[in-house]
Enzyme design. Sequence first.
Site, short mmCIF file in Angstrom:
data_model
loop_
_atom_site.label_atom_id
_atom_site.label_comp_id
_atom_site.label_asym_id
_atom_site.label_seq_id
_atom_site.Cartn_x
_atom_site.Cartn_y
_atom_site.Cartn_z
N ASP A 279 -9.05 5.76 -0.88
CA ASP A 279 -8.16 6.51 -1.87
C ASP A 279 -8.63 7.31 -2.86
O ASP A 279 -9.86 7.58 -2.98
CB ASP A 279 -7.10 5.64 -2.09
N TYR B 80 -6.10 6.16 5.07
CA TYR B 80 -6.47 5.20 3.87
C TYR B 80 -5.52 3.80 4.35
O TYR B 80 -5.91 3.03 4.35
CB TYR B 80 -5.67 5.79 2.59
N GLU C 230 0.95 -1.37 -0.03
CA GLU C 230 0.03 -0.16 0.05
C GLU C 230 0.72 1.46 -0.03
O GLU C 230 0.69 2.23 -0.70
CB GLU C 230 -1.04 -0.08 1.26
#
Length: 365
Positions: free
Chosen positions: A137, A119, A36
């Site tokens: 996001d 996020y 991520e």
Amino acid sequence: MIEVQFTNDLLAWYDASRRELPWRQNPEPYSVWVSEIMAQQTQIDRVVRYYERWMEQYPDVGSLARAHEEDVLKLWEGLGYYSRARNMLKAANVIVQGHGGEFPTDYADIRGLPGVGEYTAGAICSIAFGQSEPAVDANVLRVFARLLDLEGPVREAKGRSRVEKQVRALIPNDRAGDFNQAVMELGALVCTKSPNCEDCAVQQYCRARDAGTVSQRPVLPASKKTVRITMATGVLVHEGRFLIQKRQPDDVWPGLWEFPGGGIEEGETPEQAVVREYMEEVELAVEPIQTITTLVYTYTRYRVTMHCLLCRFAEEPREPVFNEAVEGGFMLPAELDSYAFPSGHRRLVEFMKNDKTFDALFSDI
Ligand code: SF4
């Protein structure tokens, strides 16, 4: 509110259409976190390459915590936004020292790690631990701005909070991670900037499609103007070695290496700028002898033109004094690959490797 059937249709599409990505095979908190962080601002093909290299070198939190910043930055070289890598190193140390080396499971603890925003915390909690946390996001904002036909700017607090509320209401308890990834995947593959509505598995729920406003959604803030910068960089070669220096911790690109140089001031030529910068930065008198290349590249909202000049000593060679760097020195061409450079300087190194002028210097690499 969008109907709950939406969730089932979206997950059915995701099950049939999702991309096989290495971190999806066995989602552990560490692998989700690494992927991520890397995926922010980066194309997925590049992320896969970097991810695989990273996991080979740092397969778990402990190995990352023991790493040297220099090596981490080198591995990250080319991904840009280097604070992400630095924060990962700090976070790994927080996990080792504050959580006994075990990745925390609590949202607040994860959110408290350096470099982890809402996020990323939501993505780790939902994908690795199955917790019903939204992960919103830019992809998710775009998809929901269309699904809900939001008239206001979706990236601002009100729009974002509306989307988060909607996502939270739709997340199924038994597939929270899949739901978040399904929305992101829809945004990456179908509901892109130019959406393919005909192939969209959730088109029947899309209010913007019904209203004919897809092309106007999401409403975005006015884009910031591009700022043009002109730089001059000097490559000082002495006895077959190049002078490079390491940038300071509070500088742009902290900890990365570069050839000395800087912005060209009004009325200066690139040659004059290099001579001045060398005197200011390393207290060396140099003489530019030829242009190596001129590179043009974009960094965030900056459009940089970098004049790269080959230099030699203008007087008796002596040791540099690093006024604006942590350290530095004359390095062999073969050694340059073991240092992390910002993208412009890395491109300069690669250019020199392929330029006839430097054949003799790089011939041993
Ligand atoms: Fe996006 Fe079109 Fe699907 Fe609506 S119908 S969610 S705009 S791809």
